[in-house]
Design a protein around this motif. Structure first.
Motif, PDB file in Angstrom:
ATOM      1  N   VAL A 268     -18.596 -25.595  15.596  1.00 25.70           N
ATOM      2  CA  VAL A 268     -17.734 -25.110  14.516  1.00 25.70           C
ATOM      3  C   VAL A 268     -18.565 -24.643  13.331  1.00 25.70           C
ATOM      4  O   VAL A 268     -18.286 -23.600  12.725  1.00 25.70           O
ATOM      5  CB  VAL A 268     -16.742 -26.213  14.089  1.00 25.70           C
ATOM      6  CG1 VAL A 268     -16.004 -25.815  12.813  1.00 25.70           C
ATOM      7  CG2 VAL A 268     -15.751 -26.490  15.204  1.00 25.70           C
ATOM      8  N   VAL A 269     -19.614 -25.392  12.986  1.00 29.33           N
ATOM      9  CA  VAL A 269     -20.467 -25.005  11.861  1.00 29.33           C
ATOM     10  C   VAL A 269     -21.147 -23.665  12.125  1.00 29.33           C
ATOM     11  O   VAL A 269     -21.188 -22.786  11.258  1.00 29.33           O
ATOM     12  CB  VAL A 269     -21.514 -26.100  11.582  1.00 29.33           C
ATOM     13  CG1 VAL A 269     -22.574 -25.594  10.605  1.00 29.33           C
ATOM     14  CG2 VAL A 269     -20.840 -27.340  11.013  1.00 29.33           C
ATOM     15  N   VAL A 270     -21.673 -23.482  13.331  1.00 27.50           N
ATOM     16  CA  VAL A 270     -22.354 -22.224  13.664  1.00 27.50           C
ATOM     17  C   VAL A 270     -21.380 -21.047  13.599  1.00 27.50           C
ATOM     18  O   VAL A 270     -21.681 -20.012  12.990  1.00 27.50           O
ATOM     19  CB  VAL A 270     -23.007 -22.318  15.061  1.00 27.50           C
ATOM     20  CG1 VAL A 270     -23.526 -20.944  15.501  1.00 27.50           C
ATOM     21  CG2 VAL A 270     -24.139 -23.328  15.055  1.00 27.50           C
ATOM     22  N   ILE A 271     -20.212 -21.201  14.200  1.00 25.72           N
ATOM     23  CA  ILE A 271     -19.245 -20.100  14.249  1.00 25.72           C
ATOM     24  C   ILE A 271     -18.713 -19.764  12.859  1.00 25.72           C
ATOM     25  O   ILE A 271     -18.585 -18.587  12.488  1.00 25.72           O
ATOM     26  CB  ILE A 271     -18.087 -20.450  15.206  1.00 25.72           C
ATOM     27  CG1 ILE A 271     -18.602 -20.600  16.634  1.00 25.72           C
ATOM     28  CG2 ILE A 271     -17.000 -19.383  15.143  1.00 25.72           C
ATOM     29  CD1 ILE A 271     -19.271 -19.379  17.190  1.00 25.72           C
TER      30      ILE A 271
ATOM     31  N   LEU B  41     -30.405  -9.630  11.517  1.00 23.70           N
ATOM     32  CA  LEU B  41     -31.569 -10.519  11.631  1.00 23.70           C
ATOM     33  C   LEU B  41     -31.343 -11.817  10.858  1.00 23.70           C
ATOM     34  O   LEU B  41     -31.734 -12.905  11.320  1.00 23.70           O
ATOM     35  CB  LEU B  41     -32.818  -9.802  11.127  1.00 23.70           C
ATOM     36  CG  LEU B  41     -33.285  -8.605  11.961  1.00 23.70           C
ATOM     37  CD1 LEU B  41     -34.482  -7.924  11.304  1.00 23.70           C
ATOM     38  CD2 LEU B  41     -33.628  -9.038  13.381  1.00 23.70           C
ATOM     39  N   ILE B  42     -30.723 -11.707   9.690  1.00 22.73           N
ATOM     40  CA  ILE B  42     -30.430 -12.915   8.901  1.00 22.73           C
ATOM     41  C   ILE B  42     -29.496 -13.843   9.670  1.00 22.73           C
ATOM     42  O   ILE B  42     -29.726 -15.051   9.767  1.00 22.73           O
ATOM     43  CB  ILE B  42     -29.815 -12.525   7.542  1.00 22.73           C
ATOM     44  CG1 ILE B  42     -30.865 -11.844   6.667  1.00 22.73           C
ATOM     45  CG2 ILE B  42     -29.253 -13.761   6.836  1.00 22.73           C
ATOM     46  CD1 ILE B  42     -30.316 -11.296   5.370  1.00 22.73           C
ATOM     47  N   ILE B  43     -28.424 -13.271  10.222  1.00 19.12           N
ATOM     48  CA  ILE B  43     -27.469 -14.081  10.982  1.00 19.12           C
ATOM     49  C   ILE B  43     -28.127 -14.673  12.215  1.00 19.12           C
ATOM     50  O   ILE B  43     -27.900 -15.839  12.565  1.00 19.12           O
ATOM     51  CB  ILE B  43     -26.247 -13.222  11.377  1.00 19.12           C
ATOM     52  CG1 ILE B  43     -25.466 -12.806  10.129  1.00 19.12           C
ATOM     53  CG2 ILE B  43     -25.341 -13.970  12.339  1.00 19.12           C
ATOM     54  CD1 ILE B  43     -24.311 -11.867  10.409  1.00 19.12           C
ATOM     55  N   LEU B  44     -28.975 -13.876  12.887  1.00 25.14           N
ATOM     56  CA  LEU B  44     -29.667 -14.351  14.090  1.00 25.14           C
ATOM     57  C   LEU B  44     -30.562 -15.547  13.774  1.00 25.14           C
ATOM     58  O   LEU B  44     -30.545 -16.557  14.494  1.00 25.14           O
ATOM     59  CB  LEU B  44     -30.490 -13.218  14.693  1.00 25.14           C
ATOM     60  CG  LEU B  44     -31.242 -13.540  15.994  1.00 25.14           C
ATOM     61  CD1 LEU B  44     -30.254 -13.827  17.118  1.00 25.14           C
ATOM     62  CD2 LEU B  44     -32.157 -12.382  16.371  1.00 25.14           C
ATOM     63  N   VAL B  45     -31.307 -15.456  12.678  1.00 28.03           N
ATOM     64  CA  VAL B  45     -32.210 -16.548  12.304  1.00 28.03           C
ATOM     65  C   VAL B  45     -31.425 -17.799  11.936  1.00 28.03           C
ATOM     66  O   VAL B  45     -31.755 -18.916  12.376  1.00 28.03           O
ATOM     67  CB  VAL B  45     -33.123 -16.114  11.137  1.00 28.03           C
ATOM     68  CG1 VAL B  45     -33.902 -17.306  10.583  1.00 28.03           C
ATOM     69  CG2 VAL B  45     -34.090 -15.026  11.595  1.00 28.03           C
TER      70      VAL B  45
ATOM     71  N   ALA C 211     -28.342 -18.642  12.795  1.00 28.98           N
ATOM     72  CA  ALA C 211     -27.679 -19.192  13.983  1.00 28.98           C
ATOM     73  C   ALA C 211     -28.683 -19.903  14.878  1.00 28.98           C
ATOM     74  O   ALA C 211     -28.375 -20.967  15.452  1.00 28.98           O
ATOM     75  CB  ALA C 211     -26.969 -18.076  14.746  1.00 28.98           C
ATOM     76  N   TYR C 212     -29.894 -19.342  14.989  1.00 28.20           N
ATOM     77  CA  TYR C 212     -30.922 -19.977  15.822  1.00 28.20           C
ATOM     78  C   TYR C 212     -31.325 -21.331  15.239  1.00 28.20           C
ATOM     79  O   TYR C 212     -31.454 -22.325  15.970  1.00 28.20           O
ATOM     80  CB  TYR C 212     -32.137 -19.071  15.932  1.00 28.20           C
ATOM     81  CG  TYR C 212     -33.314 -19.736  16.615  1.00 28.20           C
ATOM     82  CD1 TYR C 212     -33.349 -19.873  18.004  1.00 28.20           C
ATOM     83  CD2 TYR C 212     -34.385 -20.238  15.867  1.00 28.20           C
ATOM     84  CE1 TYR C 212     -34.418 -20.493  18.631  1.00 28.20           C
ATOM     85  CE2 TYR C 212     -35.455 -20.858  16.495  1.00 28.20           C
ATOM     86  CZ  TYR C 212     -35.460 -20.986  17.874  1.00 28.20           C
ATOM     87  OH  TYR C 212     -36.511 -21.611  18.485  1.00 28.20           O
ATOM     88  N   VAL C 213     -31.527 -21.376  13.927  1.00 27.29           N
ATOM     89  CA  VAL C 213     -31.926 -22.633  13.284  1.00 27.29           C
ATOM     90  C   VAL C 213     -30.821 -23.677  13.428  1.00 27.29           C
ATOM     91  O   VAL C 213     -31.081 -24.848  13.741  1.00 27.29           O
ATOM     92  CB  VAL C 213     -32.252 -22.390  11.795  1.00 27.29           C
ATOM     93  CG1 VAL C 213     -32.455 -23.713  11.060  1.00 27.29           C
ATOM     94  CG2 VAL C 213     -33.495 -21.520  11.666  1.00 27.29           C
TER      95      VAL C 213
END
Length: 306
Positions: A230-233, A286-290, A292-294
């Motif tokens: 839920v936090v990631v989404i 790229l910001i969202i990707l980083v 979400a990855y973290v």
């Protein structure tokens, strides 16, 4: 023939049989592949190409290489938009996670009428954002007789300007986002709550845990994978907020609600700087990707807890 010679033949026949058996499903794969290429892959490749040009997509087209990316360093409005984007995420994600979880716990009770309340709470999620924004604007009107200001007046708080105040506008948009989305995440929490084995609650009661202590020591720890998801989404959604800002404030007042996505929209459709807007889109991706990855790495929502 020896067994060594017959084995490859049998394997080829088995493979041919499996292919023929699955042949009716290939058209569905092709359809999805075409949709992916046309509506996902091709626009992405086109965006990366456009980011290297200075263009209005109509007549002017000039190759500028990486100049659009270099330009970001001096774009003060971009810096403000990124700041507003992260601030919006902080105002939006924690309340949404907490409110949706509390409502899910509430409607998970085995009482009459709970199905009705689940439907009511989910209703804003299936309502068009334009409708919700217009309703919310009426509630957040700066007039003294507006619903929210009237309630504040009952407890002695003066009327607030909400969407017209540079310090309140972003928080007001976040409030609308929570109202719209909490029903969807309530359903996710509810599914996770109902998947918790009842014997674990029984064991907790035997150990003397009731009410809040039961949720603290049993429910919440077992919801960790769902909480991470839920936090990631919700974070990804917060970083892409646009609809309510476009309808209610247009990035104002004084760019107080200009987020990254609204800045991209403004550069593309207000100033026809599609090359620069494409470069901004890549930056946001790229910001969202980083992030979400973290989050995925440290929250680990794919792990089992029991």
């Amino acid at each position: 023939m020896s067994s060594a010679t017959l084995r490859p033949v049998a394997q080829r026949r088995a493979l041919t049989k499996r292919i023929l058996k699955s042949l009716p499903w290939y058209p569905f794969i092709v359809i999805n592949l075409v949709v992916f290429v046309v509506f996902n892959l091709w626009p992405w490749l086109s965006m990366f190409q456009t980011a290297t040009f200075k263009t209005d997509l109509l007549s002017h087209r000039e190759f500028v290489g990486l100049d659009n990316f270099v330009k970001m360093a001096g774009d003060e409005l971009l810096h403000l938009a990124l700041k507003n984007t992260f601030l919006f995420a902080l105002l939006y994600v924690p309340p949404l996670v907490v409110v949706s979880l509390l409502v899910a716990i509430l409607v998970n009770q085995k009482l009459r009428g709970m199905k009705f309340f689940r439907s009511v709470y989910f209703l804003p999620n299936v309502t068009n954002i334009a409708v919700l924004a217009l309703v919310f604007r009426r509630f957040l009107s700066p007039r003294d007789d507006a619903p929210f200001n009237y309630l504040l007046g009952l407890v002695g708080i003066p009327a607030q300007r909400f969407l017209l105040d540079i310090h309140q506008a972003l928080a007001s948009i976040a409030g609308l986002g929570v109202w719209q989305s909490f029903g969807f995440f309530m359903v996710i929490w509810l599914a996770a709550l109902q998947a918790i084995p009842q014997p674990l609650y029984d064991a907790g009661r035997v150990d003397g845990a009731y009410g809040w202590r039961l949720h603290r020591h049993v429910t919440i720890p077992l919801l960790r994978p769902t909480a991470a998801f839920v936090v990631v989404i919700t974070t990804i959604g917060a970083l892409q907020e646009f609809g309510a800002i476009f309808i209610l404030t247009g990035g104002g007042p004084v760019n107080a609600t200009t987020t990254a996505v609204y800045h991209i929209y403004s550069q593309a459709f207000n100033f026809t700087r599609f090359g620069y807007a494409s470069a901004l889109s890549i930056l946001l991706f790229l910001i969202i990707l980083v992030i979400a990855y973290v989050q995925n790495r440290y929250l680990k929502f794919d792990e089992e807890v029991y």
